[in-house]
Design a protein around this motif. Structure first.
Motif, PDB file in Angstrom:
ATOM      1  N   VAL A  11      -8.031 -13.593 -13.294  1.00 25.77           N
ATOM      2  CA  VAL A  11      -9.352 -13.689 -13.906  1.00 25.77           C
ATOM      3  C   VAL A  11     -10.382 -12.927 -13.082  1.00 25.77           C
ATOM      4  N   ASN A  12     -10.195 -12.908 -11.756  1.00 26.23           N
ATOM      5  CA  ASN A  12     -11.132 -12.257 -10.844  1.00 26.23           C
ATOM      6  C   ASN A  12     -10.487 -11.004 -10.263  1.00 26.23           C
ATOM      7  N   HIS A  13     -11.147  -9.867 -10.436  1.00 27.59           N
ATOM      8  CA  HIS A  13     -10.597  -8.594  -9.958  1.00 27.59           C
ATOM      9  C   HIS A  13     -10.413  -8.566  -8.449  1.00 27.59           C
ATOM     10  N   ASN A  14     -11.229  -9.325  -7.710  1.00 25.95           N
ATOM     11  CA  ASN A  14     -11.089  -9.368  -6.259  1.00 25.95           C
ATOM     12  C   ASN A  14      -9.756  -9.983  -5.844  1.00 25.95           C
ATOM     13  N   HIS A  15      -9.281 -10.927  -6.621  1.00 26.28           N
ATOM     14  CA  HIS A  15      -8.026 -11.591  -6.283  1.00 26.28           C
ATOM     15  C   HIS A  15      -6.824 -10.717  -6.650  1.00 26.28           C
ATOM     16  N   TYR A  16      -6.975  -9.903  -7.685  1.00 30.94           N
ATOM     17  CA  TYR A  16      -5.942  -8.893  -7.955  1.00 30.94           C
ATOM     18  C   TYR A  16      -5.860  -7.927  -6.780  1.00 30.94           C
ATOM     19  N   ALA A  17      -7.005  -7.508  -6.281  1.00 31.71           N
ATOM     20  CA  ALA A  17      -7.022  -6.598  -5.127  1.00 31.71           C
ATOM     21  C   ALA A  17      -6.334  -7.245  -3.929  1.00 31.71           C
ATOM     22  N   GLY A  18      -6.561  -8.555  -3.733  1.00 35.32           N
ATOM     23  CA  GLY A  18      -5.910  -9.260  -2.638  1.00 35.32           C
ATOM     24  C   GLY A  18      -4.400  -9.239  -2.762  1.00 35.32           C
ATOM     25  N   LEU A  19      -3.892  -9.402  -3.972  1.00 34.79           N
ATOM     26  CA  LEU A  19      -2.445  -9.342  -4.186  1.00 34.79           C
ATOM     27  C   LEU A  19      -1.897  -7.972  -3.816  1.00 34.79           C
ATOM     28  N   MET A  20      -2.548  -6.910  -4.281  1.00 30.93           N
ATOM     29  CA  MET A  20      -2.062  -5.562  -3.998  1.00 30.93           C
ATOM     30  C   MET A  20      -2.197  -5.192  -2.529  1.00 30.93           C
ATOM     31  N   GLU A  21      -3.193  -5.750  -1.853  1.00 31.43           N
ATOM     32  CA  GLU A  21      -3.330  -5.501  -0.416  1.00 31.43           C
ATOM     33  C   GLU A  21      -2.091  -5.965   0.354  1.00 31.43           C
ATOM     34  N   MET A  22      -1.454  -7.007  -0.138  1.00 28.70           N
ATOM     35  CA  MET A  22      -0.275  -7.530   0.550  1.00 28.70           C
ATOM     36  C   MET A  22       1.021  -6.883   0.084  1.00 28.70           C
ATOM     37  N   LEU A  23       1.002  -6.221  -1.094  1.00 34.13           N
ATOM     38  CA  LEU A  23       2.229  -5.638  -1.639  1.00 34.13           C
ATOM     39  C   LEU A  23       2.389  -4.150  -1.328  1.00 34.13           C
ATOM     40  N   PHE A  24       1.309  -3.374  -1.368  1.00 25.51           N
ATOM     41  CA  PHE A  24       1.490  -1.918  -1.241  1.00 25.51           C
ATOM     42  C   PHE A  24       1.988  -1.478   0.129  1.00 25.51           C
ATOM     43  N   PRO A  25       1.765  -2.252   1.238  1.00 29.55           N
ATOM     44  CA  PRO A  25       2.337  -1.798   2.524  1.00 29.55           C
ATOM     45  C   PRO A  25       3.862  -1.818   2.562  1.00 29.55           C
ATOM     46  N   ILE A  26       4.518  -2.579   1.690  1.00 28.25           N
ATOM     47  CA  ILE A  26       5.987  -2.671   1.744  1.00 28.25           C
ATOM     48  C   ILE A  26       6.624  -1.323   1.419  1.00 28.25           C
ATOM     49  N   PRO A  27       6.330  -0.701   0.267  1.00 26.58           N
ATOM     50  CA  PRO A  27       6.904   0.638   0.034  1.00 26.58           C
ATOM     51  C   PRO A  27       6.324   1.699   0.956  1.00 26.58           C
ATOM     52  N   ARG A  35      14.388  11.523  -1.282  1.00 27.40           N
ATOM     53  CA  ARG A  35      14.024  11.091  -2.641  1.00 27.40           C
ATOM     54  C   ARG A  35      13.496   9.662  -2.629  1.00 27.40           C
ATOM     55  N   GLU A  36      14.133   8.772  -1.843  1.00 28.62           N
ATOM     56  CA  GLU A  36      13.662   7.390  -1.750  1.00 28.62           C
ATOM     57  C   GLU A  36      12.263   7.336  -1.147  1.00 28.62           C
ATOM     58  N   SER A  37      12.015   8.183  -0.163  1.00 25.91           N
ATOM     59  CA  SER A  37      10.687   8.214   0.450  1.00 25.91           C
ATOM     60  C   SER A  37       9.611   8.617  -0.554  1.00 25.91           C
ATOM     61  N   LEU A  38       9.921   9.599  -1.384  1.00 28.76           N
ATOM     62  CA  LEU A  38       8.951  10.059  -2.385  1.00 28.76           C
ATOM     63  C   LEU A  38       8.651   8.975  -3.401  1.00 28.76           C
ATOM     64  N   TRP A  39       9.708   8.313  -3.881  1.00 26.44           N
ATOM     65  CA  TRP A  39       9.498   7.248  -4.858  1.00 26.44           C
ATOM     66  C   TRP A  39       8.702   6.095  -4.255  1.00 26.44           C
ATOM     67  N   ALA A  40       9.054   5.706  -3.032  1.00 26.30           N
ATOM     68  CA  ALA A  40       8.354   4.603  -2.381  1.00 26.30           C
ATOM     69  C   ALA A  40       6.894   4.957  -2.116  1.00 26.30           C
ATOM     70  N   ALA A  41       6.642   6.172  -1.639  1.00 27.48           N
ATOM     71  CA  ALA A  41       5.263   6.592  -1.380  1.00 27.48           C
ATOM     72  C   ALA A  41       4.448   6.639  -2.668  1.00 27.48           C
ATOM     73  N   THR A  42       5.075   7.098  -3.751  1.00 26.05           N
ATOM     74  CA  THR A  42       4.379   7.144  -5.045  1.00 26.05           C
ATOM     75  C   THR A  42       4.014   5.744  -5.516  1.00 26.05           C
ATOM     76  N   ALA A  43       4.966   4.806  -5.407  1.00 23.54           N
ATOM     77  CA  ALA A  43       4.693   3.419  -5.817  1.00 23.54           C
ATOM     78  C   ALA A  43       3.576   2.819  -4.974  1.00 23.54           C
ATOM     79  N   SER A  44       3.618   3.061  -3.667  1.00 25.30           N
ATOM     80  CA  SER A  44       2.585   2.519  -2.791  1.00 25.30           C
ATOM     81  C   SER A  44       1.216   3.125  -3.095  1.00 25.30           C
ATOM     82  N   ALA A  45       1.178   4.443  -3.330  1.00 29.57           N
ATOM     83  CA  ALA A  45      -0.093   5.102  -3.637  1.00 29.57           C
ATOM     84  C   ALA A  45      -0.692   4.558  -4.936  1.00 29.57           C
ATOM     85  N   PHE A  46       0.166   4.314  -5.921  1.00 27.40           N
ATOM     86  CA  PHE A  46      -0.334   3.804  -7.202  1.00 27.40           C
ATOM     87  C   PHE A  46      -0.879   2.390  -7.047  1.00 27.40           C
TER      88      PHE A  46
END
Length: 461
Positions: free
Chosen positions: A178-194, A206-217
């Motif tokens: 419901v709150n965009h700030n909390h969506y941002a909080g979720l992604m802050e914890m997920l994007f460092p993994i890839p 190839r795995e590095s490219l896919w992982a970097a693309t997912a993290s950037a998105f």
């Protein structure tokens, strides 16, 4: 020659059954974390019930497994002591008149017990590289899918959750939150993994490219969500990650790859919603949706300090902020201020200096033990896991200065899980890409698999 053959096969059955049940429990914990995020952040009553009931069932399953195997061994964690201290403080607040609203504090005690169960089960069941790979892939796929869904939903129907549900009290919807700030909080914890996987030596090109693309998105959607706190937190996370890279003394090729990652992130932002992001950054005033203006947040902070002065030691009671704050509010508003928009100040107001000290204790242990494992992280599995967890933790801590992500069960549970992983003792084997095929072939054989499991158990003990 043939008589001894059945003996090792029979001896493998309890070990394999024990490991299979541990896998089920660990993957159940992962599924529960993902469910909470999809269930509007886990704040609704039905979602809270499922979260707490599922955590209790997983704990009961773990106990039953240990009783059946007659191997009731509990692997300790340095975080257990501050967690027990905080739980004791909450129990003290349940004494009559210790809390401003006993029922709210009691509900929070049940919720924190669920967090504690998750943090307890992770070190008991997460022991092998295979489990780590499965969970990492699951979180990367989940984070990317939620990011794509959030962008598509925002383009098509930004005022309804899942294109179906309209929040009763309004909000700034982004993704399943419901709150965009909390969506941002979720992604802050997920994007460092890839991101960490892409810059490690465990990934092929190839795995590095896919992982970097997912993290950037995923990182780009933090900006697209319009969360200013999320934008600042994301930039802080990238700074922390660059420090880890510099610590490794990496070569020019890594610097170029990092530059490409940042360009990809900026490209996604510009292509999808560059104008809106620019407009959002250019002002600190709240718009017509649901954000508080900066001066209002500062007023709330000053009011919270007044709350602290009146009950400085044990606070007003966990979960009582929304009920107590109207007595101290210094400005007029038609809206209910149900959180302090600063998680650190809210902990101080609700649990006093005692609870704040325990929180600092918890964070110091997490960061100290996590950083200790990050030497040569790009070629060390334990170090890479710690870097991913620490970068995710740093983002949510920065964001918590201006928001209340830790009041959202899904985000809080994921945060505590990352802290638990960061503070765990080294227990994952490290192998390089050239050894990957050999290791996978060994894992298909039952006897070496058992020896690897015993090795992991010995290392963890």
């Amino acid at each position: 020659m043939t008589a001894p053959l059945p003996v090792p096969e029979l001896s493998l059955l309890p070990v394999q059954s024990h490991r299979t049940r541990d896998n089920s429990i660990l993957y159940g914990v992962t599924a529960l974390l993902l469910f909470s995020a999809l269930a509007f952040g886990g704040r609704d009553v039905w979602a809270l019930f499922i979260f707490q009931a599922a955590a209790a069932v997983l704990l009961a399953a773990w106990i039953a497994t240990r009783v059946q195997s007659n191997q009731f061994v509990v692997l300790s964690s340095p975080l257990f002591r501050p967690m027990l201290a905080f739980g004791t403080l909450l129990c003290i607040q349940l004494v009559p008149r210790a809390s401003a609203y006993w029922h709210a504090t009691y509900s929070q005690v049940l919720l924190f017990i669920s967090y504690g169960i998750i943090c307890f089960l992770i070190p008991q069941t997460l022991k092998s590289n295979r489990q780590l790979r499965v969970i990492a892939k699951t979180l990367i796929i989940f984070g990317t899918s939620v990011a794509v869904f959030a962008v598509v939903q925002n383009l098509g129907s930004p005022h309804k959750l899942y294109w179906l549900f309209t929040p009763r009290f309004g909000g700034w919807i982004y993704g399943p939150y419901v709150n965009h700030n909390h969506y941002a909080g979720l992604m802050e914890m997920l994007f460092p993994i890839p991101l960490v996987f892409a810059f490690s030596r465990f990934a092929h090109r190839r795995e590095s490219l896919w992982a970097a693309t997912a993290s950037a998105f995923m990182a780009a959607t933090i900006f697209l969500s319009g969360s200013r706190g999320g934008m600042i937190a994301c930039l802080a996370q990238l700074t922390v990650f660059i420090l880890f890279i510099c610590r490794e003394n990496r070569n020019r090729r890594v610097a170029l790859f990092l530059g490409a990652f940042l360009l990809a992130m900026l490209g996604v932002i510009a292509w999808t919603g560059g104008h809106e992001v620019t407009a959002r950054i250019s002002t600190l005033d709240a718009d017509t949706r649901s954000d508080l203006a900066t001066n209002v947040r500062l007023q709330i902070d000053r009011d919270v300090l007044k709350m602290v002065r009146e009950r400085p030691v044990l606070g007003w009671g966990q979960g009582t902020f929304a009920d107590v704050y109207p007595r101290f509010r210094s400005f007029y508003t038609d809206f209910e201020v149900n959180a302090a928009h600063n998680d650190f100040l809210q902990v101080l107001a609700e649990t006093g200096i005692a609870g704040f000290a325990v929180m600092v204790w918890f964070l110091v242990i997490t960061i100290r033990l996590g950083v200790h494992k990050t030497g040569k992280w790009s070629s060390n599995t334990n170090g890479a896991v710690s870097v991913a967890a620490l970068v995710g933790i740093s983002g949510i801590l920065v964001h918590s200065l201006v928001d209340f992500n830790m009041q959202i069960p899904a985000n809080a549970a994921l945060f505590y899980s990352l802290c638990t992983v960061a503070a765990m003792e080294p227990r994952f084997r490290t192998h390089h890409r050239g050894e990957r095929k050999t290791v996978l072939n060994c894992e298909r054989q039952p006897v070496p698999e058992t020896s690897l499991q015993n090795h992991d158990l010995a290392a963890s003990q």
